[in-house]
Scaffold this motif. Structure first.
Motif, PDB file in Angstrom:
ATOM      1  N   UNK A  79      -3.178   7.624   1.788  1.00  0.00           N
ATOM      2  CA  UNK A  79      -3.842   7.464   0.496  1.00  0.00           C
ATOM      3  C   UNK A  79      -4.359   8.818   0.035  1.00  0.00           C
ATOM      4  N   UNK A  80      -4.006   9.155  -1.201  1.00  0.00           N
ATOM      5  CA  UNK A  80      -4.424  10.465  -1.701  1.00  0.00           C
ATOM      6  C   UNK A  80      -5.174  10.289  -3.028  1.00  0.00           C
ATOM      7  N   UNK A  81      -6.322  11.010  -3.180  1.00  0.00           N
ATOM      8  CA  UNK A  81      -7.065  10.879  -4.432  1.00  0.00           C
ATOM      9  C   UNK A  81      -6.190  11.195  -5.649  1.00  0.00           C
ATOM     10  N   UNK A  82      -5.278  12.191  -5.496  1.00  0.00           N
ATOM     11  CA  UNK A  82      -4.448  12.561  -6.652  1.00  0.00           C
ATOM     12  C   UNK A  82      -3.474  11.443  -7.043  1.00  0.00           C
ATOM     13  N   UNK A  83      -3.254  10.477  -6.150  1.00  0.00           N
ATOM     14  CA  UNK A  83      -2.432   9.304  -6.485  1.00  0.00           C
ATOM     15  C   UNK A  83      -3.329   8.097  -6.772  1.00  0.00           C
ATOM     16  N   UNK A  84      -4.616   8.363  -7.092  1.00  0.00           N
ATOM     17  CA  UNK A  84      -5.552   7.272  -7.373  1.00  0.00           C
ATOM     18  C   UNK A  84      -5.732   6.365  -6.164  1.00  0.00           C
ATOM     19  N   UNK A  85      -5.509   6.929  -4.962  1.00  0.00           N
ATOM     20  CA  UNK A  85      -5.611   6.173  -3.706  1.00  0.00           C
ATOM     21  C   UNK A  85      -4.611   5.014  -3.646  1.00  0.00           C
ATOM     22  N   UNK A  86      -3.496   5.172  -4.359  1.00  0.00           N
ATOM     23  CA  UNK A  86      -2.457   4.141  -4.290  1.00  0.00           C
ATOM     24  C   UNK A  86      -1.552   4.415  -3.094  1.00  0.00           C
ATOM     25  N   UNK A  87      -0.976   3.345  -2.526  1.00  0.00           N
ATOM     26  CA  UNK A  87      -0.062   3.570  -1.408  1.00  0.00           C
ATOM     27  C   UNK A  87       1.221   4.204  -1.927  1.00  0.00           C
ATOM     28  N   UNK A  88       1.851   4.937  -1.034  1.00  0.00           N
ATOM     29  CA  UNK A  88       3.029   5.681  -1.422  1.00  0.00           C
ATOM     30  C   UNK A  88       4.123   5.424  -0.376  1.00  0.00           C
ATOM     31  N   UNK A  89       5.230   4.842  -0.828  1.00  0.00           N
ATOM     32  CA  UNK A  89       6.281   4.422   0.116  1.00  0.00           C
ATOM     33  C   UNK A  89       6.820   5.601   0.935  1.00  0.00           C
ATOM     34  N   UNK A  90       6.889   6.773   0.298  1.00  0.00           N
ATOM     35  CA  UNK A  90       7.444   7.927   1.037  1.00  0.00           C
ATOM     36  C   UNK A  90       6.526   8.343   2.187  1.00  0.00           C
ATOM     37  N   UNK A  91       5.213   8.258   1.936  1.00  0.00           N
ATOM     38  CA  UNK A  91       4.245   8.569   3.001  1.00  0.00           C
ATOM     39  C   UNK A  91       4.356   7.522   4.117  1.00  0.00           C
ATOM     40  N   UNK A  92       4.547   6.281   3.738  1.00  0.00           N
ATOM     41  CA  UNK A  92       4.670   5.214   4.749  1.00  0.00           C
ATOM     42  C   UNK A  92       5.937   5.456   5.577  1.00  0.00           C
ATOM     43  N   UNK A  93       7.013   5.842   4.894  1.00  0.00           N
ATOM     44  CA  UNK A  93       8.290   6.099   5.605  1.00  0.00           C
ATOM     45  C   UNK A  93       8.084   7.123   6.733  1.00  0.00           C
ATOM     46  N   UNK A  94       7.304   8.172   6.403  1.00  0.00           N
ATOM     47  CA  UNK A  94       7.074   9.235   7.402  1.00  0.00           C
ATOM     48  C   UNK A  94       6.336   8.700   8.638  1.00  0.00           C
ATOM     49  N   UNK A  95       5.530   7.653   8.433  1.00  0.00           N
ATOM     50  CA  UNK A  95       4.716   7.126   9.545  1.00  0.00           C
ATOM     51  C   UNK A  95       5.466   6.077  10.383  1.00  0.00           C
ATOM     52  N   UNK A  96       6.642   5.658   9.924  1.00  0.00           N
ATOM     53  CA  UNK A  96       7.387   4.616  10.658  1.00  0.00           C
ATOM     54  C   UNK A  96       8.046   5.242  11.888  1.00  0.00           C
ATOM     55  N   UNK A  97       7.855   4.582  13.043  1.00  0.00           N
ATOM     56  CA  UNK A  97       8.488   5.044  14.280  1.00  0.00           C
ATOM     57  C   UNK A  97       9.292   3.883  14.867  1.00  0.00           C
ATOM     58  N   UNK A  98      10.063   4.126  15.936  1.00  0.00           N
ATOM     59  CA  UNK A  98      10.825   3.018  16.529  1.00  0.00           C
ATOM     60  C   UNK A  98       9.918   1.890  17.035  1.00  0.00           C
TER      61      UNK A  98
END
Ligand SMILES: Cc1ncc(COP(=O)(O)O)c(C=O)c1O
Length: 261
Positions: free
Chosen positions: A1-20
């Motif tokens: 969550x980033x203030x510059x995105x109004x604390x909205x979730x961001x699919x690309x950030x979530x993608x980076x956090x996905x592991x096996x």
């Protein structure tokens, strides 16, 4: 969550956090503590990730009736609710919706929550629930049935009250350049950037409580990304809220001046 995105979730950030080892993504909209409401388009992007990586979603939607995008003038019925990821294509069978009577019916003390999920999940969670707490007491269950099956007009009335209190906070802090708020779209919280005061969110919250008797929650309590922010709840009485916001604004400006000196 980033203030510059109004604390909205961001699919690309979530993608980076996905592991096996990732099995599920937990989302919460309308959000406590940020007041952000995830849009249907943002949910579609998360849904695509779930299909791609074969993931479940645990979607906490306890604030679903409290969204402020609808205009009560043009939409007097005010039936708007926050979009759910369960409505996205292919998500019905991989979504567990977490719900509660605490917010919609202000029945926090009754301790009733529930999930909406595919039957195989309900079957297994029922076994766990049975072993852990057997069930909710029967008085609360009758109260819950009355809440869910009775007239729902009060939900709209509550939302309109929250809308007015939300505006009270926005207006009350509009001229305070020591605080930057992310305009909330749902729930009953405002997430406020206190960094212009030169204080950490922890210091800000403690000092504000000690000196002005106003309680807010430091953003770190919700995770590291909340650092520099505090959460204000506007669920209380309007008069108290007005006074609290005025004290907070005065306090923040004084701290900012001290910091600059
Ligand atoms: C996002 C969210 N989910 C769930 C809950 C839990 O509510 P309860 O345990 O009262 O049902 C809360 C309570 O504040 C909340 O903010």
């Amino acid at each position: 969550l980033k203030p510059e995105h109004g604390m909205h979730i961001n699919a690309e950030e979530i993608r980076k956090a996905i592991s096996p080892r990732t099995k599920a993504i937990i989302i919460n909209s309308p959000c406590n503590p940020t007041g952000a409401v995830t849009t249907a388009e943002e949910l579609e992007e998360v849904a695509k990730l779930c299909q791609e990586f074969d993931l479940w979603v645990i979607s906490d939607e306890v604030y679903h009736p409290f969204v402020f995008a609808s205009n009560p003038e043009t939409e007097p019925c005010g039936n708007a609710i926050a979009p759910s990821i369960a409505a996205a294509e292919g998500m019905h069978e991989r979504t567990i919706i977490v719900e509660s009577l605490s917010k919609t019916y202000a029945m926090t003390g009754w301790r009733i929550g529930y999930i909406l999920a595919p039957s195989q999940v309900i079957e297994q969670t029922s076994k766990i629930a049975e072993m852990m707490h057997s069930s909710v007491n029967s008085t609360a269950q009758y109260g819950g049935v009355a809440a869910l099956t009775g007239p729902q007009d009060h939900v709209r009335e509550m939302r309109e009250e929250y809308r007015a209190k939300r505006q009270l906070v926005i207006d009350g802090l509009a001229n305070c350049n020591a605080l930057r708020l992310i305009e909330p779209q749902g729930a009953f919280y405002v997430f406020i950037d206190v960094r212009p005061t030169g204080l950490s969110s922890e210091e800000f919250s403690k000092k504000l409580l000690d000196e002005e008797k106003v309680a807010v929650v430091p953003g770190e309590a919700f995770g590291t990304e909340g650092s520099g922010f505090v959460r204000l709840s506007y669920a209380g009485k309007a008069e108290e809220l007005k006074e609290g916001v005025a004290r907070m604004s005065k306090f923040a400006l004084a701290q900012q001046a001290l910091h600059a000196a």
